[in-house]
Write an enzyme that holds these catalytic residues in place. Structure first.
Site, PDB file in Angstrom:
ATOM      1  CB  CYS A 243      16.853  -7.181 -87.116  1.00 38.60           C
ATOM      2  SG  CYS A 243      15.180  -7.473 -87.717  1.00 38.60           S
TER       3      CYS A 243
ATOM      4  NE  ARG B  91      11.934  -9.108 -92.284  1.00 40.83           N
ATOM      5  CZ  ARG B  91      10.963  -9.264 -93.166  1.00 40.83           C
ATOM      6  NH1 ARG B  91      11.245  -9.761 -94.364  1.00 40.83           N
ATOM      7  NH2 ARG B  91       9.726  -8.925 -92.877  1.00 40.83           N
ATOM      8  CG  LEU B  92      13.326 -13.106 -85.552  1.00 38.51           C
ATOM      9  CD1 LEU B  92      13.494 -14.547 -86.017  1.00 38.51           C
ATOM     10  CD2 LEU B  92      13.553 -13.012 -84.048  1.00 38.51           C
ATOM     11  CB  ALA B  93      10.362 -12.349 -90.853  1.00 28.48           C
TER      12      ALA B  93
ATOM     13  CG  ASN C  79      17.463  -4.911 -83.045  1.00 30.85           C
ATOM     14  OD1 ASN C  79      16.625  -5.811 -83.096  1.00 30.85           O
ATOM     15  ND2 ASN C  79      18.282  -4.761 -82.023  1.00 30.85           N
ATOM     16  N   GLY C  80      14.166  -4.150 -83.786  1.00 28.80           N
ATOM     17  CA  GLY C  80      13.127  -3.939 -82.793  1.00 28.80           C
ATOM     18  C   GLY C  80      11.738  -3.952 -83.380  1.00 28.80           C
ATOM     19  CD  GLU C  81       8.905  -6.256 -84.019  1.00 33.27           C
ATOM     20  OE1 GLU C  81       8.170  -5.633 -84.806  1.00 33.27           O
ATOM     21  OE2 GLU C  81       9.540  -7.279 -84.336  1.00 33.27           O
TER      22      GLU C  81
ATOM     23  CG  ASP D 248       7.950  -2.384 -87.525  1.00 37.26           C
ATOM     24  OD1 ASP D 248       8.462  -3.025 -88.447  1.00 37.26           O
ATOM     25  OD2 ASP D 248       8.149  -2.658 -86.322  1.00 37.26           O
TER      26      ASP D 248
ATOM     27  N   GLY E 242       8.372 -10.123 -68.079  1.00 35.00           N
ATOM     28  CA  GLY E 242       7.909  -9.280 -66.976  1.00 35.00           C
ATOM     29  C   GLY E 242       8.911  -8.271 -66.464  1.00 35.00           C
TER      30      GLY E 242
END
Length: 626
Positions: free
Chosen positions: A2, A50-52, A76-78, A101, A366
């Site tokens: 986000c 928001r990017l859901a 922003n993030g996970e 989350d 990676g």
């Protein structure tokens, strides 16, 4: 993934239309939803794009407040372990309204205050307003995967995921920071907490910040840092191999959790191939893998290696065959990157991100494996160089280095090696991947020097100061890379390129448990020696990857820039550089770089760096200090 924006002041009311305009400059970071929250007194405002990814329902909408209305967050993030943290909070009596989350962070702060950061495993940058304590709480993840810029003006505090959001405020000053310019010329990025704009800072990796609205004051601290080196005692390579495999498997498993399609960016190297192997193990369906190839460009073409790995694990593989991209892409990327960036691999990274976004919303990458497990060639040659250094008197090395700086043309192979060899190990580390050395910068920035506009101190000294002489050569070099090039160049490249395509990239190697394992437990002898690299990872790879895969390669998503420069790219870059601002750069030095490239010297990266800086400065109309 986000975009977040926030402003706070004890006396100044937030302007809602300005804040939403700032937020909308980052619509690429969050095309699915937008939101605005303003405190009752009007002095604090938070906005969000928001990017859901998790909890696609309206319940995941941000800004998000707690049930009492005392707390509000933009995130922003996970948080990969959010289910585990949520379970602990529910056992303590807390209740949840959503499956997101974001609400877990909000509730964790209610339960544990700023100490909640120790509980979180993820990539994140967030801003949280605490009405009762009259403060704003900001934090960034341990490795620095997610960005966060901030500015503290008199009586006012602002933060955003991207610098362009701050610049969207019409009252925000846009003046070039000349010290940061020198760092950019040296390394191709602006490191640490510095910013290319005067008065702006970046929150560092593993840092948190409190802004007290009443006192108009800031407190910053590290809530996490790299572990101390572990004891270099006898340890079983087999045990380390088993632990690494277990940690990586769990890291990939956590990063596969999403309510949207997930894929893997597969270059065909060890790092992304091992991630593919782990993803195939934990996924109930065939894994989607993506790569970019450059047919006819030899070592730059990763396509055949990626295909070999994909076939071995039965993935749904897609390959983007890259023709020379239009130079019209460069102004778009200069605009997207906020601060100028010199890494030309931003181009293939963006191209493959566009490809992936057609088929997935999340991709595993990676990045991070080289810094953690000794993957870069300079980890071996620094150890070789240190052995040679002991046999040559210091005065002789200094003379050779001075002669190299004065007489060897910029771009001649081996020049940086000799410059770094003049002093001690830390100087060698400071010259790794150096674009413009001190003497060349002085010639290039001659107009500013004549004005007396440049301050003392050098970028080389900054990087040298990150090296602890009590540590081994490898530890000093890899730690410097982790704290600078990785976070400020490679992670920025991945974040901005993927976000321009509205793609979330997750990096399993940068799970903090793997970082702690690599820096705190794995001995140097199992990482890189004078003759070998990635020793531990290659042991795992030999068991898990195709036997015919070349495990000694080191390439990744790179661009055949020297070849492309012979066409329209070269013409475009020359036109940009010949009209560069003469208040900053000496045109004779730029001309010599262009001519040197034509004579066969390796100046492609330097020319690309100067081009991207000039495009960025023009795009944002940044003022040069008078």
């Amino acid at each position: 993934m986000c975009g977040v924006v926030g402003v706070g002041s004890k006396t100044l009311a937030a302007q809602n239309d300005v804040l939403m305009h700032m937020c909308d400059t980052m619509s690429h970071r969050g095309p699915d939803d937008a939101g605005l929250w303003v405190s009752k007194d009007g002095c604090v405002a938070l906005a969000h794009r928001r990017l859901a990814i998790i909890d696609l329902s309206p319940g995941g909408h941000q800004p998000m407040t707690d049930e009492k209305g005392d707390l509000c967050i933009v995130f922003n993030g996970e948080i990969y372990n959010y289910r585990e943290v949520r379970g602990a909070l529910e056992e303590a009596g807390f209740r949840f309204k959503t499956a997101s989350d974001t609400e877990v962070i909000l509730t964790a702060y209610r339960a544990w205050g700023v100490d909640c950061l120790a509980k979180l495993n993820g990539m994140f940058a967030f801003g949280l307003y605490d009405r009762v304590r009259q403060r704003m709480f900001l934090a960034r993840d341990r490795a620095g995967e997610k960005p966060l810029f901030f500015a503290h003006l008199p009586g006012r505090f602002m933060f955003a995921s991207e610098l362009k959001a701050l610049m969207a405020d019409p009252t925000f000053p846009r003046e070039l920071d000349l010290t940061s310019l020198q760092y950019f010329l040296a390394y191709g990025y602006v490191p640490g907490e510095m910013c290319i704009l005067k008065g702006v800072h970046k929150l560092g990796q593993g840092q948190a910040l409190l802004y007290d609205l009443t006192a108009d004051s800031i407190q910053r601290w590290h809530y996490w840092d790299l572990p101390l080196p572990g004891p270099q005692t006898a340890i079983s390579l087999a045990d380390l191999e088993s632990e690494l495999e277990s940690l990586l498997l769990d890291s990939v498993r956590l990063r596969m959790i999403a309510d949207v399609p997930v894929g893997v960016l597969l270059s065909g190297g060890i790092d992304s191939s091992l991630i593919t192997a782990m993803a195939a193990r934990v996924s109930a369906t065939p894994v989607k893998t993506f790569t970019i190839s450059f047919p006819g460009h030899g070592a730059y073409d990763e396509g055949p290696y990626a295909k070999m790995v994909a076939e071995h694990f039965g993935t749904e593989h897609m390959e983007l065959v890259a023709e020379p991209a239009s130079v019209k892409l460069l102004p778009d990327l200069a605009r997207q990157y906020d601060e100028p960036m010199a890494d030309s691999s931003m181009v293939p990274t963006y191209l493959v991100s566009r490809l992936v976004r057609q088929h997935a919303t999340v991709a595993l990458g990676g990045d991070g494996g080289d810094e953690l497990f000794g993957g870069y060639p300079h980890y071996s040659w620094i150890q070789q160089q240190e052995e040679i250094r002991q046999s040559i008197p210091k005065f002789l090395r200094a003379a050779v280095g001075y002669a190299a700086a004065a007489w060897m043309p910029v771009g001649l192979r081996g020049r940086n090696y000799l410059l770094g060899f003049t002093a001690d190990l830390q100087m060698s580390i400071a010259h790794v991947n150096l674009y413009f050395d001190r003497m060349t910068r002085a010639r290039l920035l001659r107009p500013l020097i004549l004005q007396g506009a440049l301050s003392d101190g050098t970028p080389e000294a900054y990087r040298m100061a990150l090296c602890n002489p009590a540590y081994s050569e490898l530890r000093q070099a890899s730690e410097a890379d982790f704290r600078t090039t990785m976070v400020d160049a490679y992670l920025v490249k991945v974040d901005r390129a993927s976000m321009l395509a509205s793609l979330e990239v997750r990096l399993p190697w940068l799970d903090h448990r793997l970082i702690d394992f690599a820096f705190g437990k794995v001995p140097d002898t199992f990482k890189a020696t004078k003759s070998e690299r990635k020793i531990l990872l290659r042991r795992v790879a030999q068991r898990m990857l195709p036997k015919s895969l070349d495990l000694t390669r080191k390439q990744g998503f790179s661009l055949p820039l020297a070849s492309w420069l012979k066409g329209e790219w070269g013409t475009f870059m020359q036109e940009v550089l010949e009209s560069a601002d003469r208040r900053l750069f000496d045109p004779q030095v730029i001309h010599s770089l262009l001519e040197g490239q034509k004579r066969g010297y390796s100046n492609t990266a330097r020319l690309f760096a100067l081009t991207m800086f000039e495009l960025w400065r023009r795009e944002y109309q940044v003022q040069v200090p008078s």
